[in-house]
Design an enzyme around this catalytic site. Structure first.
Site, PDB file in Angstrom:
ATOM      1  N   GLY A  44     -22.076  23.049  57.345  1.00 10.36           N
ATOM      2  CA  GLY A  44     -23.161  21.784  57.004  1.00 10.36           C
ATOM      3  C   GLY A  44     -24.593  22.265  56.710  1.00 10.36           C
ATOM      4  O   GLY A  44     -25.339  21.969  55.964  1.00 10.36           O
ATOM      5  N   GLU A  99     -29.305  22.803  62.340  1.00 12.14           N
ATOM      6  CA  GLU A  99     -28.215  21.646  61.779  1.00 12.14           C
ATOM      7  C   GLU A  99     -28.491  20.733  60.663  1.00 12.14           C
ATOM      8  O   GLU A  99     -29.583  20.771  60.146  1.00 12.14           O
ATOM      9  CB  GLU A  99     -27.787  20.754  63.338  1.00 12.14           C
ATOM     10  CG  GLU A  99     -26.823  21.099  64.060  1.00 12.14           C
ATOM     11  CD  GLU A  99     -25.448  20.819  63.371  1.00 12.14           C
ATOM     12  OE1 GLU A  99     -25.296  20.610  62.085  1.00 12.14           O
ATOM     13  OE2 GLU A  99     -24.590  20.713  64.168  1.00 12.14           O
ATOM     14  N   ASP A 100     -27.383  20.350  60.147  1.00 10.69           N
ATOM     15  CA  ASP A 100     -27.324  19.185  59.016  1.00 10.69           C
ATOM     16  C   ASP A 100     -27.955  18.014  59.610  1.00 10.69           C
ATOM     17  O   ASP A 100     -28.595  17.144  58.907  1.00 10.69           O
ATOM     18  CB  ASP A 100     -26.303  19.390  58.182  1.00 10.69           C
ATOM     19  CG  ASP A 100     -24.797  19.086  59.095  1.00 10.69           C
ATOM     20  OD1 ASP A 100     -25.041  19.218  60.326  1.00 10.69           O
ATOM     21  OD2 ASP A 100     -23.841  19.169  58.431  1.00 10.69           O
ATOM     22  N   ASP A 103     -25.586  13.537  65.324  1.00 14.55           N
ATOM     23  CA  ASP A 103     -25.105  12.443  65.415  1.00 14.55           C
ATOM     24  C   ASP A 103     -25.094  11.996  66.820  1.00 14.55           C
ATOM     25  O   ASP A 103     -25.862  11.473  67.723  1.00 14.55           O
ATOM     26  CB  ASP A 103     -23.688  12.395  64.679  1.00 14.55           C
ATOM     27  CG  ASP A 103     -22.923  11.317  64.456  1.00 14.55           C
ATOM     28  OD1 ASP A 103     -23.605  10.364  64.298  1.00 14.55           O
ATOM     29  OD2 ASP A 103     -21.696  11.416  64.477  1.00 14.55           O
ATOM     30  N   LYS A 131     -29.576  10.831  63.356  1.00 14.76           N
ATOM     31  CA  LYS A 131     -29.007   9.592  63.556  1.00 14.76           C
ATOM     32  C   LYS A 131     -29.282   9.103  65.070  1.00 14.76           C
ATOM     33  O   LYS A 131     -28.372   8.981  65.901  1.00 14.76           O
ATOM     34  CB  LYS A 131     -27.617   9.419  63.233  1.00 14.76           C
ATOM     35  CG  LYS A 131     -27.233   9.443  61.681  1.00 14.76           C
ATOM     36  CD  LYS A 131     -25.702   9.191  61.846  1.00 14.76           C
ATOM     37  CE  LYS A 131     -25.113   9.298  60.425  1.00 14.76           C
ATOM     38  NZ  LYS A 131     -23.598   9.580  60.655  1.00 14.76           N
ATOM     39  N   PHE A 152     -22.417   6.762  57.114  1.00 15.44           N
ATOM     40  CA  PHE A 152     -21.764   8.177  56.944  1.00 15.44           C
ATOM     41  C   PHE A 152     -22.411   8.592  55.660  1.00 15.44           C
ATOM     42  O   PHE A 152     -22.221   7.914  54.601  1.00 15.44           O
ATOM     43  CB  PHE A 152     -20.462   7.933  56.935  1.00 15.44           C
ATOM     44  CG  PHE A 152     -19.650   9.281  56.967  1.00 15.44           C
ATOM     45  CD1 PHE A 152     -19.570  10.036  58.205  1.00 15.44           C
ATOM     46  CD2 PHE A 152     -19.296   9.902  55.696  1.00 15.44           C
ATOM     47  CE1 PHE A 152     -18.862  11.436  58.192  1.00 15.44           C
ATOM     48  CE2 PHE A 152     -18.505  11.320  55.735  1.00 15.44           C
ATOM     49  CZ  PHE A 152     -18.594  11.727  56.888  1.00 15.44           C
ATOM     50  N   VAL A 153     -23.143   9.693  55.723  1.00 15.24           N
ATOM     51  CA  VAL A 153     -23.744  10.426  54.493  1.00 15.24           C
ATOM     52  C   VAL A 153     -23.058  11.810  54.219  1.00 15.24           C
ATOM     53  O   VAL A 153     -22.445  12.345  54.848  1.00 15.24           O
ATOM     54  CB  VAL A 153     -25.296  10.474  54.946  1.00 15.24           C
ATOM     55  CG1 VAL A 153     -25.892   9.149  54.975  1.00 15.24           C
ATOM     56  CG2 VAL A 153     -25.754  11.371  56.007  1.00 15.24           C
ATOM     57  N   ASP A 159     -20.479  17.023  54.497  1.00 14.58           N
ATOM     58  CA  ASP A 159     -19.381  16.694  53.623  1.00 14.58           C
ATOM     59  C   ASP A 159     -18.622  15.406  53.969  1.00 14.58           C
ATOM     60  O   ASP A 159     -18.818  14.769  55.163  1.00 14.58           O
ATOM     61  CB  ASP A 159     -18.367  17.757  53.906  1.00 14.58           C
ATOM     62  CG  ASP A 159     -17.591  17.716  55.360  1.00 14.58           C
ATOM     63  OD1 ASP A 159     -18.451  17.800  56.184  1.00 14.58           O
ATOM     64  OD2 ASP A 159     -16.448  17.659  55.348  1.00 14.58           O
ATOM     65  N   ARG A 165     -20.673  18.579  49.548  1.00  8.84           N
ATOM     66  CA  ARG A 165     -21.652  19.270  50.134  1.00  8.84           C
ATOM     67  C   ARG A 165     -22.531  19.894  49.073  1.00  8.84           C
ATOM     68  O   ARG A 165     -23.736  20.068  49.236  1.00  8.84           O
ATOM     69  CB  ARG A 165     -20.924  20.621  50.812  1.00  8.84           C
ATOM     70  CG  ARG A 165     -20.203  20.316  52.017  1.00  8.84           C
ATOM     71  CD  ARG A 165     -19.832  21.823  52.483  1.00  8.84           C
ATOM     72  NE  ARG A 165     -18.593  21.619  53.513  1.00  8.84           N
ATOM     73  CZ  ARG A 165     -18.842  21.335  54.784  1.00  8.84           C
ATOM     74  NH1 ARG A 165     -19.983  20.783  55.383  1.00  8.84           N
ATOM     75  NH2 ARG A 165     -17.861  21.337  55.584  1.00  8.84           N
TER      76      ARG A 165
HETATM   77  P1  IMP Z   1     -22.028  15.657  66.790  1.00  5.85           P
HETATM   78  O1  IMP Z   1     -21.614  16.390  67.861  1.00  5.85           O
HETATM   79  O2  IMP Z   1     -21.689  14.034  66.916  1.00  5.85           O
HETATM   80  O3  IMP Z   1     -23.603  15.396  67.054  1.00  5.85           O
HETATM   81  O4  IMP Z   1     -21.618  16.035  65.618  1.00  5.85           O
HETATM   82  C1  IMP Z   1     -22.622  16.428  64.762  1.00  5.85           C
HETATM   83  C2  IMP Z   1     -21.611  17.019  63.295  1.00  5.85           C
HETATM   84  O5  IMP Z   1     -20.899  15.784  62.802  1.00  5.85           O
HETATM   85  C3  IMP Z   1     -22.588  17.473  62.148  1.00  5.85           C
HETATM   86  O6  IMP Z   1     -22.960  18.734  62.278  1.00  5.85           O
HETATM   87  C4  IMP Z   1     -21.663  17.015  61.078  1.00  5.85           C
HETATM   88  O7  IMP Z   1     -20.995  18.125  60.596  1.00  5.85           O
HETATM   89  C5  IMP Z   1     -20.878  15.770  61.410  1.00  5.85           C
HETATM   90  N1  IMP Z   1     -21.392  14.556  61.056  1.00  5.85           N
HETATM   91  C6  IMP Z   1     -22.151  13.527  61.706  1.00  5.85           C
HETATM   92  N2  IMP Z   1     -22.288  12.616  60.990  1.00  5.85           N
HETATM   93  C7  IMP Z   1     -22.352  12.906  59.698  1.00  5.85           C
HETATM   94  C8  IMP Z   1     -22.317  11.920  58.622  1.00  5.85           C
HETATM   95  O8  IMP Z   1     -22.946  11.213  58.351  1.00  5.85           O
HETATM   96  N3  IMP Z   1     -21.785  12.698  57.336  1.00  5.85           N
HETATM   97  C9  IMP Z   1     -21.205  13.841  57.484  1.00  5.85           C
HETATM   98  N4  IMP Z   1     -20.949  14.683  58.836  1.00  5.85           N
HETATM   99  C10 IMP Z   1     -21.594  14.029  59.602  1.00  5.85           C
END
Ligand code: IMP
Length: 184
Positions: A44, A99-100, A103, A131, A152-153, A159, A165
């Site tokens: 991402g 990171e992208d 979350d 977020k 969700f984006v 993706d 992407r």
């Molecule tokens: P975390 O461990 O929950 O912070 O996961 C982060 C990863 O979840 C990101 O690097 C994304 O690959 C994926 N992710 C979280 N939210 C989104 C979203 O809104 N769209 C797409 N991928 C997401």
């Protein structure tokens, strides 16, 4: 065309570009004498990272790590498996993790712990989107492009089922896309 699947644009191309320039300037000042190792978390972060480093005219190295987070429902569980490790030793290095989106924060927390264990000198987290509402662990990104609501984006690296992407902006998908997926 993939644009037809987008319900609304959340962050435009121009807004992304502004964030990249701002973060690039900040990081360049902070890291100009540190020869940082810029680490992209695949897949991402690729669009953001390649744009960002072109706004950082300082000595640096780049590398990539690919991890898979195990999901419980829609949330990552905190179990992270390394699919592709770095090729560079991080010992004594100043790391900039790219990171992208942050979350729940679980993936980055695990990565930070891994690189601390491997004796990185410092670790900064840079993300184009954040977020904060969704956070379940104590993980704060050091540099954030933009905060987004709990939706969700897709696009600019992010993706849905490995698609979208390549959109040049951040958008929200139409409900019909998810329904199509269920029907398929
Ligand atoms: P975390 O461990 O929950 O912070 O996961 C982060 C990863 O979840 C990101 O690097 C994304 O690959 C994926 N992710 C979280 N939210 C989104 C979203 O809104 N769209 C797409 N991928 C997401």
């Amino acid at each position: 065309m993939i644009e037809q699947d987008i319900a609304k644009v959340l962050v435009t191309r121009e807004e992304l570009e502004e964030c990249v320039v701002r973060l690039g300037n900040q990081l360049s000042k902070e890291y100009k004498d540190k020869n940082p190792l810029v680490v992209g978390v695949l897949r991402g972060s690729v669009m953001f990272m390649t744009d960002l480093v072109r706004h950082m005219p300082i000595p640096m190295e780049i590398d990539f790590i690919d991890v898979s987070s195990y999901y419980e429902g829609t949330e990552s569980s905190g179990h992270v498996k390394i699919i592709k490790d770095l090729d560079t030793s991080v010992e004594g290095r100043h790391l900039i993790l790219i990171e992208d989106i942050v979350d729940t924060g679980r993936t980055l927390l695990k990565l930070k712990e891994l690189f601390e264990y491997r004796k990185a000198e410092s670790i900064a987290v840079v993300t184009i989107l954040d977020k904060p509402e969704r956070r379940v662990v104590d993980l704060k990104a050091d540099y954030v492009g933009l905060e987004v609501p709990n939706e969700f984006v897709v696009g600019y690296g992010l993706d849905y089922a490995q698609k979208y992407r390549n959109l040049p902006y951040i958008g929200v998908l139409k409900e019909s896309v998810y329904q199509r997926e269920i029907l398929d």
